[in-house]
Design a protein around this motif. Sequence first.
Motif, PDB file in Angstrom:
ATOM      1  N   PHE A  48      25.988  15.413   1.762  1.00 26.92           N
ATOM      2  CA  PHE A  48      25.790  15.705   3.287  1.00 26.92           C
ATOM      3  C   PHE A  48      27.435  15.462   3.919  1.00 26.92           C
ATOM      4  O   PHE A  48      28.345  14.979   3.405  1.00 26.92           O
ATOM      5  N   TRP A  49      27.781  15.766   4.846  1.00 25.32           N
ATOM      6  CA  TRP A  49      28.835  15.507   5.844  1.00 25.32           C
ATOM      7  C   TRP A  49      28.573  14.426   6.761  1.00 25.32           C
ATOM      8  O   TRP A  49      27.605  14.447   7.509  1.00 25.32           O
ATOM      9  N   LEU A  50      29.419  13.375   6.669  1.00 23.76           N
ATOM     10  CA  LEU A  50      29.409  12.225   7.841  1.00 23.76           C
ATOM     11  C   LEU A  50      30.468  12.526   8.563  1.00 23.76           C
ATOM     12  O   LEU A  50      31.775  12.388   8.320  1.00 23.76           O
ATOM     13  N   SER A  51      30.062  12.700   9.921  1.00 21.57           N
ATOM     14  CA  SER A  51      31.506  13.127  11.022  1.00 21.57           C
ATOM     15  C   SER A  51      31.531  11.766  11.629  1.00 21.57           C
ATOM     16  O   SER A  51      30.687  11.505  12.317  1.00 21.57           O
ATOM     17  N   VAL A  52      32.638  11.439  11.668  1.00 19.98           N
ATOM     18  CA  VAL A  52      33.092  10.033  12.418  1.00 19.98           C
ATOM     19  C   VAL A  52      34.281  10.684  13.496  1.00 19.98           C
ATOM     20  O   VAL A  52      35.507  11.089  13.169  1.00 19.98           O
ATOM     21  N   GLN A  53      34.065  10.406  14.699  1.00 18.68           N
ATOM     22  CA  GLN A  53      35.172  10.970  15.755  1.00 18.68           C
ATOM     23  C   GLN A  53      35.691   9.788  16.691  1.00 18.68           C
ATOM     24  O   GLN A  53      34.837   8.649  16.956  1.00 18.68           O
ATOM     25  N   GLU A  54      37.140   9.570  16.850  1.00 17.06           N
ATOM     26  CA  GLU A  54      37.700   8.942  17.354  1.00 17.06           C
ATOM     27  C   GLU A  54      37.926   9.312  18.592  1.00 17.06           C
ATOM     28  O   GLU A  54      38.682  10.452  18.882  1.00 17.06           O
ATOM     29  N   ILE A  55      37.582   8.772  20.004  1.00 21.23           N
ATOM     30  CA  ILE A  55      37.867   9.426  21.230  1.00 21.23           C
ATOM     31  C   ILE A  55      38.733   8.312  21.918  1.00 21.23           C
ATOM     32  O   ILE A  55      38.212   7.371  22.212  1.00 21.23           O
ATOM     33  N   PRO A  56      39.944   8.696  22.287  1.00 23.74           N
ATOM     34  CA  PRO A  56      40.948   7.458  22.790  1.00 23.74           C
ATOM     35  C   PRO A  56      40.343   7.448  24.473  1.00 23.74           C
ATOM     36  O   PRO A  56      39.922   8.285  24.992  1.00 23.74           O
ATOM     37  N   GLN A  57      40.498   6.355  24.842  1.00 19.39           N
ATOM     38  CA  GLN A  57      39.967   6.143  26.211  1.00 19.39           C
ATOM     39  C   GLN A  57      41.017   6.790  27.328  1.00 19.39           C
ATOM     40  O   GLN A  57      42.426   7.008  26.811  1.00 19.39           O
ATOM     41  N   LYS A  58      40.859   6.918  28.475  1.00 10.20           N
ATOM     42  CA  LYS A  58      41.667   7.820  29.286  1.00 10.20           C
ATOM     43  C   LYS A  58      42.762   6.634  29.756  1.00 10.20           C
ATOM     44  O   LYS A  58      42.559   5.781  30.059  1.00 10.20           O
ATOM     45  N   SER A  59      44.116   7.423  29.607  1.00 10.57           N
ATOM     46  CA  SER A  59      45.329   6.733  29.746  1.00 10.57           C
ATOM     47  C   SER A  59      45.514   6.508  31.460  1.00 10.57           C
ATOM     48  O   SER A  59      45.132   7.534  31.908  1.00 10.57           O
ATOM     49  N   LYS A  60      46.221   5.394  31.477  1.00  8.63           N
ATOM     50  CA  LYS A  60      46.632   5.071  33.015  1.00  8.63           C
ATOM     51  C   LYS A  60      47.703   5.841  33.632  1.00  8.63           C
ATOM     52  O   LYS A  60      48.127   6.058  34.955  1.00  8.63           O
ATOM     53  N   ASP A  61      48.631   6.139  32.433  1.00 14.00           N
ATOM     54  CA  ASP A  61      49.813   6.836  32.900  1.00 14.00           C
ATOM     55  C   ASP A  61      49.653   8.290  32.750  1.00 14.00           C
ATOM     56  O   ASP A  61      48.746   8.796  32.044  1.00 14.00           O
ATOM     57  N   GLU A  62      50.525   8.946  33.375  1.00 13.51           N
ATOM     58  CA  GLU A  62      50.705  10.413  33.454  1.00 13.51           C
ATOM     59  C   GLU A  62      51.359  10.959  32.147  1.00 13.51           C
ATOM     60  O   GLU A  62      52.293  10.204  31.881  1.00 13.51           O
ATOM     61  N   VAL A  69      40.617  12.317  17.043  1.00 15.77           N
ATOM     62  CA  VAL A  69      40.431  12.835  15.661  1.00 15.77           C
ATOM     63  C   VAL A  69      39.029  12.600  15.093  1.00 15.77           C
ATOM     64  O   VAL A  69      38.238  11.715  15.403  1.00 15.77           O
ATOM     65  N   ARG A  70      38.678  13.508  14.544  1.00 19.73           N
ATOM     66  CA  ARG A  70      37.187  13.896  13.823  1.00 19.73           C
ATOM     67  C   ARG A  70      37.417  13.797  12.262  1.00 19.73           C
ATOM     68  O   ARG A  70      38.349  14.925  11.772  1.00 19.73           O
ATOM     69  N   GLN A  71      36.690  12.939  11.693  1.00 16.40           N
ATOM     70  CA  GLN A  71      36.713  12.811  10.134  1.00 16.40           C
ATOM     71  C   GLN A  71      35.501  13.329   9.380  1.00 16.40           C
ATOM     72  O   GLN A  71      34.435  12.936  10.009  1.00 16.40           O
ATOM     73  N   ARG A  72      35.704  14.176   8.743  1.00 17.09           N
ATOM     74  CA  ARG A  72      34.350  14.769   7.940  1.00 17.09           C
ATOM     75  C   ARG A  72      34.414  14.240   6.470  1.00 17.09           C
ATOM     76  O   ARG A  72      35.586  14.523   5.772  1.00 17.09           O
TER      77      ARG A  72
END
Length: 181
Positions: A48-62, A69-72
């Motif tokens: 099977f594929w195990l997909s693990v995704q990292e989603i950074p939180q929204k930055s306060k700076d512009e 990053v998504r790892q399979r």
Amino acid sequence: MEPFGTSTDQDVPFALTPPLKRLNGNARQQLRILYLGMGLPADRESVFWLSVQEIPQKSKDENILQIAVRQRIKLFYRPAGLPGDVDQVPSRLQWRRVSKEGKPGLEIRNDSAFHISFGTVNVKSGSNSYPVPATMLPPYSSQSFAIERASSLAPGGATKIEFESINDDGVAVQHSGDLSS
């Protein structure tokens, strides 16, 4: 989690905990994968594929570049009591010369209950080396591949197979064998 190489709308017989987790910087999280106890063959491995995704939180700076990053990751389910030794599978593969679309080809046969993952596969004939695009071979199956740039491969000539298999620890192990006609 999704089935390997098939449609992604199938249910898989696993539960993953936790399914979602917030992590602070430099933190770690262990995932537990639980088999639900039915739905997979008992006489061979399943993948099977195990997909693990990292989603950074929204930055306060512009003007900040953020990357998700998504790892399979290949996940193998190996039932208890399978016949044979997974480390011996690469030495028991059968390699045969075939014709693929009118060109020289290679057939690889796996008569074991285990998947075999390849790093590289090359047909050696004299000082020439011809790459073969094999990646993974399922249990109790065979696959045929065209041998790239091998129009000059002499039929019946002495040829060898050199390949790398990926073991359970993710290490590429070198092997060689003979090619039968």
